[in-house]
Write a protein that holds these residues in place. Structure first.
Motif, mmCIF file in Angstrom:
data_model
loop_
_atom_site.group_PDB
_atom_site.id
_atom_site.type_symbol
_atom_site.label_atom_id
_atom_site.label_comp_id
_atom_site.label_asym_id
_atom_site.label_seq_id
_atom_site.Cartn_x
_atom_site.Cartn_y
_atom_site.Cartn_z
ATOM 1 N N ASP A 139 30.925 -3.513 27.189
ATOM 2 C CA ASP A 139 30.266 -4.794 26.878
ATOM 3 C C ASP A 139 29.344 -5.224 28.013
ATOM 4 O O ASP A 139 28.212 -5.657 27.794
ATOM 5 C CB ASP A 139 31.299 -5.890 26.619
ATOM 6 C CG ASP A 139 32.061 -5.628 25.330
ATOM 7 O OD1 ASP A 139 31.526 -4.904 24.458
ATOM 8 O OD2 ASP A 139 33.194 -6.133 25.211
ATOM 9 N N ASP A 140 29.855 -5.101 29.246
ATOM 10 C CA ASP A 140 29.019 -5.435 30.413
ATOM 11 C C ASP A 140 27.747 -4.598 30.414
ATOM 12 O O ASP A 140 26.656 -5.083 30.717
ATOM 13 C CB ASP A 140 29.765 -5.122 31.716
ATOM 14 C CG ASP A 140 30.737 -6.225 32.074
ATOM 15 O OD1 ASP A 140 30.710 -7.257 31.396
ATOM 16 O OD2 ASP A 140 31.509 -6.028 33.028
ATOM 17 N N ALA A 141 27.899 -3.331 30.083
ATOM 18 C CA ALA A 141 26.760 -2.416 30.118
ATOM 19 C C ALA A 141 25.677 -2.879 29.148
ATOM 20 O O ALA A 141 24.492 -2.875 29.488
ATOM 21 C CB ALA A 141 27.216 -0.999 29.774
ATOM 22 N N GLU A 142 26.083 -3.300 27.954
ATOM 23 C CA GLU A 142 25.096 -3.743 26.959
ATOM 24 C C GLU A 142 24.355 -4.992 27.431
ATOM 25 O O GLU A 142 23.130 -5.072 27.335
ATOM 26 C CB GLU A 142 25.785 -4.023 25.612
ATOM 27 C CG GLU A 142 25.986 -2.784 24.754
ATOM 28 C CD GLU A 142 24.694 -1.977 24.545
ATOM 29 O OE1 GLU A 142 23.629 -2.562 24.291
ATOM 30 O OE2 GLU A 142 24.770 -0.742 24.688
ATOM 31 N N SER A 143 25.101 -5.993 27.937
ATOM 32 C CA SER A 143 24.424 -7.221 28.354
ATOM 33 C C SER A 143 23.581 -6.993 29.604
ATOM 34 O O SER A 143 22.474 -7.539 29.733
ATOM 35 C CB SER A 143 25.418 -8.374 28.548
ATOM 36 O OG SER A 143 26.364 -8.035 29.507
ATOM 37 N N LEU A 144 24.091 -6.169 30.497
ATOM 38 C CA LEU A 144 23.300 -5.840 31.689
ATOM 39 C C LEU A 144 22.021 -5.127 31.307
ATOM 40 O O LEU A 144 20.932 -5.437 31.799
ATOM 41 C CB LEU A 144 24.100 -4.900 32.598
ATOM 42 C CG LEU A 144 24.942 -5.509 33.708
ATOM 43 C CD1 LEU A 144 25.794 -4.424 34.342
ATOM 44 C CD2 LEU A 144 24.035 -6.162 34.743
ATOM 45 N N LYS A 145 22.164 -4.166 30.428
ATOM 46 C CA LYS A 145 21.000 -3.393 29.989
ATOM 47 C C LYS A 145 19.954 -4.331 29.404
ATOM 48 O O LYS A 145 18.763 -4.250 29.757
ATOM 49 C CB LYS A 145 21.419 -2.346 28.953
ATOM 50 C CG LYS A 145 20.292 -1.421 28.541
ATOM 51 C CD LYS A 145 20.712 -0.474 27.440
ATOM 52 C CE LYS A 145 20.690 -1.181 26.104
ATOM 53 N NZ LYS A 145 20.963 -0.271 24.978
ATOM 54 N N SER A 146 20.385 -5.247 28.523
ATOM 55 C CA SER A 146 19.425 -6.169 27.899
ATOM 56 C C SER A 146 18.727 -7.016 28.948
ATOM 57 O O SER A 146 17.502 -7.187 28.912
ATOM 58 C CB SER A 146 20.144 -7.104 26.921
ATOM 59 O OG SER A 146 20.746 -6.365 25.924
ATOM 60 N N ALA A 147 19.513 -7.566 29.893
ATOM 61 C CA ALA A 147 18.928 -8.455 30.900
ATOM 62 C C ALA A 147 17.909 -7.713 31.761
ATOM 63 O O ALA A 147 16.817 -8.219 32.045
ATOM 64 C CB ALA A 147 20.039 -9.039 31.773
ATOM 65 N N VAL A 198 16.301 -4.786 31.106
ATOM 66 C CA VAL A 198 15.140 -4.318 30.338
ATOM 67 C C VAL A 198 14.213 -5.493 30.013
ATOM 68 O O VAL A 198 12.981 -5.358 30.074
ATOM 69 C CB VAL A 198 15.589 -3.571 29.058
ATOM 70 C CG1 VAL A 198 14.410 -3.280 28.153
ATOM 71 C CG2 VAL A 198 16.306 -2.274 29.452
ATOM 72 N N ASP A 199 14.804 -6.669 29.730
ATOM 73 C CA ASP A 199 13.971 -7.859 29.483
ATOM 74 C C ASP A 199 13.130 -8.184 30.711
ATOM 75 O O ASP A 199 11.955 -8.533 30.607
ATOM 76 C CB ASP A 199 14.841 -9.075 29.148
ATOM 77 C CG ASP A 199 15.340 -9.043 27.704
ATOM 78 O OD1 ASP A 199 14.924 -8.125 26.958
ATOM 79 O OD2 ASP A 199 16.151 -9.913 27.347
ATOM 80 N N GLN A 200 13.731 -8.091 31.887
ATOM 81 C CA GLN A 200 12.989 -8.379 33.120
ATOM 82 C C GLN A 200 11.860 -7.372 33.329
ATOM 83 O O GLN A 200 10.763 -7.719 33.771
ATOM 84 C CB GLN A 200 13.925 -8.332 34.335
ATOM 85 C CG GLN A 200 14.893 -9.497 34.425
ATOM 86 C CD GLN A 200 14.183 -10.823 34.659
ATOM 87 O OE1 GLN A 200 13.140 -10.884 35.312
ATOM 88 N NE2 GLN A 200 14.726 -11.900 34.112
ATOM 89 N N LEU A 201 12.148 -6.116 32.998
ATOM 90 C CA LEU A 201 11.137 -5.075 33.203
ATOM 91 C C LEU A 201 9.970 -5.221 32.247
ATOM 92 O O LEU A 201 8.815 -4.963 32.625
ATOM 93 C CB LEU A 201 11.771 -3.693 32.992
ATOM 94 C CG LEU A 201 12.540 -3.083 34.171
ATOM 95 C CD1 LEU A 201 13.235 -1.816 33.719
ATOM 96 C CD2 LEU A 201 11.599 -2.789 35.334
ATOM 97 N N THR A 202 10.268 -5.627 31.031
ATOM 98 C CA THR A 202 9.231 -5.612 29.993
ATOM 99 C C THR A 202 8.703 -7.012 29.667
ATOM 100 O O THR A 202 7.702 -7.141 28.973
ATOM 101 C CB THR A 202 9.785 -4.979 28.700
ATOM 102 O OG1 THR A 202 10.956 -5.706 28.299
ATOM 103 C CG2 THR A 202 10.139 -3.521 28.910
ATOM 104 N N GLY A 203 9.398 -8.057 30.159
ATOM 105 C CA GLY A 203 9.035 -9.427 29.772
ATOM 106 C C GLY A 203 7.813 -9.967 30.472
ATOM 107 O O GLY A 203 7.215 -9.357 31.313
#
Ligand code: 5GP
Ligand code: ZN
Length: 143
Positions: free
Chosen positions: A128-136, A138-143
């Motif tokens: 679960d941590d991995a999924e939320s970390l990944k989203s956060a 990737v959002d920073q990288l692409t946002g």
């Protein structure tokens, strides 16, 4: 060279105001022997521009530093008989062990007998941590 901090020990080394055992210099990077080596051949690669940490450093300049790191590491290995392993260490921020606030990459030659060890207390990635970390991230990288 443009960015300099008059109070920075590494900026003073680049300017020749503090002596060092210089190993290499080009337009963007500078390399010298560490004054407090963890192992024989321990050296440092720094950008000529002053950046306290990687946070303010243009990625292109970080790339130039890594070019120097790889070339210098090969030369260090070739000059130390029987040594073909090394760590590249970049302490970024005081909590991470950074003492000199000018970005630097350590090249630390390693041997079986050096006694330095390696502390790597691996955990287990939680799904679960991995999924939320990944989203956060990737959002920073692409946002
Ligand atoms: P840090 O803990 O910030 O990652 O590492 C700083 C490194 O810079 C240390 O390994 C230390 O021995 C080295 N150092 C600090 N001052 C000088 C100096 O005046 N000359 C050289 N050659 N190395 C230095
Ligand atoms: Zn500096």
């Amino acid at each position: 060279m443009s960015l300099q901090d008059p109070d920075c020990i590494f900026c003073k080394i680049i300017a020749g105001e503090i002596p060092c055992h210089k190993l290499y210099e080009d337009d963007h990077t500078f390399a010298f022997l560490d004054i407090g080596p963890l192992a024989k051949g321990h050296c440092l690669v720094i950008p000529k521009d002053h950046h306290a940490t990687l946070a303010t450093m243009p990625p292109e300049l970080a790339g130039k530093c890594m070019e120097t790191v790889t070339r210098l590491a090969n030369a260090v290995m070739a000059s130390l008989p029987g040594v073909d392993a090394y760590n590249v260490l970049q302490n970024n921020g005081e909590v991470a062990g950074q003492v000199v606030p000018h970005v630097h990459f350590h090249i630390i030659p390693r041997t079986e007998a050096d006694g330095l060890g390696y502390r790597w207390n691996a955990g287990q990635l939680d799904a679960d941590d991995a999924e939320s970390l990944k989203s956060a991230i990737v959002d920073q990288l692409t946002g």
